[in-house]
Design a protein around this motif. Structure first.
Motif, PDB file in Angstrom:
ATOM      1  N   ILE A 263      49.943  33.671  55.725  1.00  0.00           N
ATOM      2  CA  ILE A 263      51.398  33.521  55.606  1.00  0.00           C
ATOM      3  C   ILE A 263      51.828  33.761  54.167  1.00  0.00           C
ATOM      4  O   ILE A 263      52.824  34.464  53.903  1.00  0.00           O
ATOM      5  CB  ILE A 263      51.842  32.127  56.079  1.00  0.00           C
ATOM      6  N   SER A 264      51.094  33.196  53.229  1.00  0.00           N
ATOM      7  CA  SER A 264      51.427  33.367  51.810  1.00  0.00           C
ATOM      8  C   SER A 264      51.360  34.827  51.389  1.00  0.00           C
ATOM      9  O   SER A 264      52.244  35.324  50.692  1.00  0.00           O
ATOM     10  CB  SER A 264      50.473  32.530  50.954  1.00  0.00           C
ATOM     11  N   ASP A 265      50.329  35.531  51.829  1.00  0.00           N
ATOM     12  CA  ASP A 265      50.168  36.941  51.461  1.00  0.00           C
ATOM     13  C   ASP A 265      51.324  37.782  52.010  1.00  0.00           C
ATOM     14  O   ASP A 265      51.858  38.658  51.316  1.00  0.00           O
ATOM     15  CB  ASP A 265      48.840  37.485  51.992  1.00  0.00           C
ATOM     16  N   VAL A 266      51.688  37.510  53.242  1.00  0.00           N
ATOM     17  CA  VAL A 266      52.794  38.253  53.866  1.00  0.00           C
ATOM     18  C   VAL A 266      54.093  37.964  53.125  1.00  0.00           C
ATOM     19  O   VAL A 266      54.878  38.880  52.813  1.00  0.00           O
ATOM     20  CB  VAL A 266      52.917  37.889  55.357  1.00  0.00           C
ATOM     21  N   ALA A 267      54.335  36.701  52.832  1.00  0.00           N
ATOM     22  CA  ALA A 267      55.564  36.328  52.128  1.00  0.00           C
ATOM     23  C   ALA A 267      55.625  36.967  50.751  1.00  0.00           C
ATOM     24  O   ALA A 267      56.676  37.493  50.349  1.00  0.00           O
ATOM     25  CB  ALA A 267      55.653  34.801  52.007  1.00  0.00           C
ATOM     26  N   THR A 268      54.521  36.935  50.034  1.00  0.00           N
ATOM     27  CA  THR A 268      54.492  37.527  48.689  1.00  0.00           C
ATOM     28  C   THR A 268      54.811  39.010  48.744  1.00  0.00           C
ATOM     29  O   THR A 268      55.593  39.521  47.928  1.00  0.00           O
ATOM     30  CB  THR A 268      53.113  37.308  48.046  1.00  0.00           C
ATOM     31  N   ARG A 269      54.239  39.704  49.717  1.00  0.00           N
ATOM     32  CA  ARG A 269      54.514  41.141  49.852  1.00  0.00           C
ATOM     33  C   ARG A 269      56.005  41.392  50.096  1.00  0.00           C
ATOM     34  O   ARG A 269      56.611  42.265  49.457  1.00  0.00           O
ATOM     35  CB  ARG A 269      53.686  41.728  50.998  1.00  0.00           C
ATOM     36  N   LEU A 270      56.590  40.617  50.991  1.00  0.00           N
ATOM     37  CA  LEU A 270      58.014  40.795  51.294  1.00  0.00           C
ATOM     38  C   LEU A 270      58.887  40.466  50.084  1.00  0.00           C
ATOM     39  O   LEU A 270      59.856  41.174  49.787  1.00  0.00           O
ATOM     40  CB  LEU A 270      58.409  39.915  52.478  1.00  0.00           C
TER      41      LEU A 270
ATOM     42  N   PHE B  35      63.349  37.650  46.470  1.00  0.00           N
ATOM     43  CA  PHE B  35      63.209  36.337  47.094  1.00  0.00           C
ATOM     44  C   PHE B  35      64.438  35.947  47.892  1.00  0.00           C
ATOM     45  O   PHE B  35      64.339  35.398  49.000  1.00  0.00           O
ATOM     46  CB  PHE B  35      62.934  35.293  46.003  1.00  0.00           C
ATOM     47  N   VAL B  36      65.617  36.196  47.353  1.00  0.00           N
ATOM     48  CA  VAL B  36      66.850  35.716  47.967  1.00  0.00           C
ATOM     49  C   VAL B  36      67.107  36.383  49.313  1.00  0.00           C
ATOM     50  O   VAL B  36      67.565  35.740  50.265  1.00  0.00           O
ATOM     51  CB  VAL B  36      68.049  35.934  47.017  1.00  0.00           C
ATOM     52  N   THR B  37      66.815  37.668  49.403  1.00  0.00           N
ATOM     53  CA  THR B  37      67.184  38.415  50.606  1.00  0.00           C
ATOM     54  C   THR B  37      66.220  38.213  51.774  1.00  0.00           C
ATOM     55  O   THR B  37      66.600  38.437  52.925  1.00  0.00           O
ATOM     56  CB  THR B  37      67.267  39.922  50.292  1.00  0.00           C
ATOM     57  N   VAL B  38      65.001  37.796  51.493  1.00  0.00           N
ATOM     58  CA  VAL B  38      64.016  37.597  52.558  1.00  0.00           C
ATOM     59  C   VAL B  38      64.171  36.191  53.127  1.00  0.00           C
ATOM     60  O   VAL B  38      64.205  35.207  52.389  1.00  0.00           O
ATOM     61  CB  VAL B  38      62.581  37.796  52.034  1.00  0.00           C
ATOM     62  N   THR B  39      64.260  36.088  54.455  1.00  0.00           N
ATOM     63  CA  THR B  39      64.394  34.780  55.094  1.00  0.00           C
ATOM     64  C   THR B  39      63.033  34.265  55.566  1.00  0.00           C
ATOM     65  O   THR B  39      62.081  35.037  55.746  1.00  0.00           O
ATOM     66  CB  THR B  39      65.332  34.853  56.302  1.00  0.00           C
ATOM     67  N   VAL B  40      62.966  32.960  55.787  1.00  0.00           N
ATOM     68  CA  VAL B  40      61.736  32.373  56.320  1.00  0.00           C
ATOM     69  C   VAL B  40      61.453  32.932  57.713  1.00  0.00           C
ATOM     70  O   VAL B  40      60.292  33.158  58.076  1.00  0.00           O
ATOM     71  CB  VAL B  40      61.855  30.840  56.354  1.00  0.00           C
ATOM     72  N   ALA B  41      62.492  33.194  58.484  1.00  0.00           N
ATOM     73  CA  ALA B  41      62.310  33.760  59.823  1.00  0.00           C
ATOM     74  C   ALA B  41      61.656  35.144  59.743  1.00  0.00           C
ATOM     75  O   ALA B  41      60.804  35.489  60.571  1.00  0.00           O
ATOM     76  CB  ALA B  41      63.649  33.850  60.545  1.00  0.00           C
TER      77      ALA B  41
ATOM     78  N   TYR C  99      56.883  26.394  58.146  1.00  0.00           N
ATOM     79  CA  TYR C  99      57.330  25.162  57.490  1.00  0.00           C
ATOM     80  C   TYR C  99      56.249  24.080  57.507  1.00  0.00           C
ATOM     81  O   TYR C  99      56.238  23.197  56.641  1.00  0.00           O
ATOM     82  CB  TYR C  99      58.609  24.650  58.139  1.00  0.00           C
ATOM     83  N   ASN C 100      55.362  24.131  58.477  1.00  0.00           N
ATOM     84  CA  ASN C 100      54.248  23.171  58.489  1.00  0.00           C
ATOM     85  C   ASN C 100      53.356  23.351  57.264  1.00  0.00           C
ATOM     86  O   ASN C 100      52.827  22.374  56.718  1.00  0.00           O
ATOM     87  CB  ASN C 100      53.412  23.326  59.762  1.00  0.00           C
ATOM     88  N   TYR C 101      53.179  24.596  56.853  1.00  0.00           N
ATOM     89  CA  TYR C 101      52.328  24.886  55.696  1.00  0.00           C
ATOM     90  C   TYR C 101      53.123  24.909  54.389  1.00  0.00           C
ATOM     91  O   TYR C 101      52.587  24.587  53.322  1.00  0.00           O
ATOM     92  CB  TYR C 101      51.628  26.232  55.886  1.00  0.00           C
ATOM     93  N   PHE C 102      54.377  25.307  54.473  1.00  0.00           N
ATOM     94  CA  PHE C 102      55.212  25.466  53.277  1.00  0.00           C
ATOM     95  C   PHE C 102      56.568  24.810  53.533  1.00  0.00           C
ATOM     96  O   PHE C 102      57.472  25.446  54.083  1.00  0.00           O
ATOM     97  CB  PHE C 102      55.397  26.949  52.943  1.00  0.00           C
ATOM     98  N   PRO C 103      56.726  23.550  53.162  1.00  0.00           N
ATOM     99  CA  PRO C 103      57.961  22.807  53.469  1.00  0.00           C
ATOM    100  C   PRO C 103      59.229  23.428  52.906  1.00  0.00           C
ATOM    101  O   PRO C 103      60.304  23.246  53.465  1.00  0.00           O
ATOM    102  CB  PRO C 103      57.703  21.431  52.851  1.00  0.00           C
ATOM    103  N   ALA C 104      59.127  24.170  51.801  1.00  0.00           N
ATOM    104  CA  ALA C 104      60.298  24.822  51.197  1.00  0.00           C
ATOM    105  C   ALA C 104      59.995  26.304  50.990  1.00  0.00           C
ATOM    106  O   ALA C 104      58.836  26.707  50.831  1.00  0.00           O
ATOM    107  CB  ALA C 104      60.651  24.177  49.857  1.00  0.00           C
ATOM    108  N   LYS C 105      61.033  27.103  51.022  1.00  0.00           N
ATOM    109  CA  LYS C 105      60.864  28.538  50.836  1.00  0.00           C
ATOM    110  C   LYS C 105      60.199  28.846  49.502  1.00  0.00           C
ATOM    111  O   LYS C 105      59.366  29.762  49.405  1.00  0.00           O
ATOM    112  CB  LYS C 105      62.225  29.234  50.927  1.00  0.00           C
ATOM    113  N   GLU C 106      60.538  28.082  48.462  1.00  0.00           N
ATOM    114  CA  GLU C 106      59.946  28.298  47.142  1.00  0.00           C
ATOM    115  C   GLU C 106      58.436  28.067  47.148  1.00  0.00           C
ATOM    116  O   GLU C 106      57.711  28.649  46.346  1.00  0.00           O
ATOM    117  CB  GLU C 106      60.609  27.383  46.107  1.00  0.00           C
TER     118      GLU C 106
ATOM    119  N   LEU D 104      56.461  29.125  49.320  1.00  0.00           N
ATOM    120  CA  LEU D 104      55.844  30.394  49.721  1.00  0.00           C
ATOM    121  C   LEU D 104      55.599  31.294  48.511  1.00  0.00           C
ATOM    122  O   LEU D 104      54.612  32.040  48.482  1.00  0.00           O
ATOM    123  CB  LEU D 104      56.741  31.124  50.718  1.00  0.00           C
ATOM    124  N   PHE D 105      56.496  31.221  47.549  1.00  0.00           N
ATOM    125  CA  PHE D 105      56.351  32.071  46.362  1.00  0.00           C
ATOM    126  C   PHE D 105      55.345  31.470  45.389  1.00  0.00           C
ATOM    127  O   PHE D 105      54.463  32.160  44.894  1.00  0.00           O
ATOM    128  CB  PHE D 105      57.708  32.246  45.681  1.00  0.00           C
TER     129      PHE D 105
END
Length: 211
Positions: free
Chosen positions: A16-23, A29-35, A49-56, A58-59
């Protein structure tokens, strides 16, 4: 079984972290949603959200490791080493190895750009720096067995945190200016040497372990 489950959880978290970082690096950061992160990682939003309680989270997925690094280096200092020796030695090694811990890696310019475009990431980064300094002070206090009225650990921690501030600013400025990693590394090592020379004997020798 518990070990296998834990490994699978770590693999899912890393994926999940790798995918989020790529996006985030591709689109900001602002334009990419958690969904969107969940969809790209092929998991549910709840799983993210179970692994990353806040969007930040993920970064800054390695926040705890970053915050604890100076303290860990003090705890693991070798015979004859002071707290300052441990931090200076660790930073110099990171620079010489072109470690991601000091941003000497390809793509760091984009990483900085994403932070600069997102106020919440800037605030989170500032909070991490405050936590790092506070934890270092706590570590020094514990290692020294200092009492609550002894301000030395807090003051020494503040002095030693200058090392990380200088490292961050030097790499960030050099990267923004398009300098090569070798040139940035050379400049940073020179600044670390200067700062070490300017430290007083009490800071340089604080918590020196017997050889």
């Amino acid at each position: 079984m518990a070990g296998l489950r834990e490994r699978k959880k770590q693999q899912t978290r890393q994926h999940i972290s790798d995918v989020a970082t790529r996006l985030f690096l591709e689109r900001g950061f602002v334009t990419v949603t958690v969904a969107e992160v969940a969809d790209a990682a092929d998991v549910s939003v709840n799983t993210v959200y179970n692994y990353f309680p806040a969007k930040e989270d993920l970064f800054f997925d390695r926040e705890e490791e970053v915050v604890d690094l100076p303290s860990r280096r003090v705890r693991e200092r070798g015979p004859g080493q002071s707290a300052a020796d441990a931090l200076l030695g660790g930073l110099r090694q990171d620079v010489e190895e072109r470690s991601s811990r000091v941003g000497l890696q390809g793509g760091y310019d984009r990483f900085l750009q994403v932070i600069q475009a997102a106020p919440t990431l800037q605030s989170r980064l500032m909070g991490m720096q405050i936590r790092m300094s506070g934890r270092l002070a706590e570590t020094l206090r514990g290692e020294a067995g200092a009492g609550p009225d002894d301000h030395t650990p807090e003051v020494v921690a503040g002095q030693l945190m200058l090392l990380y501030g200088i490292a961050f600013r030097t790499v960030a400025h050099g990267t923004a200016e398009g300098a090569s990693e070798d040139d940035i590394a050379r400049l940073l090592l020179e600044k670390l040497d200067t700062l070490e020379r300017l430290y007083g004997d009490e800071v340089r020798g604080y918590l020196r372990r017997p050889a």
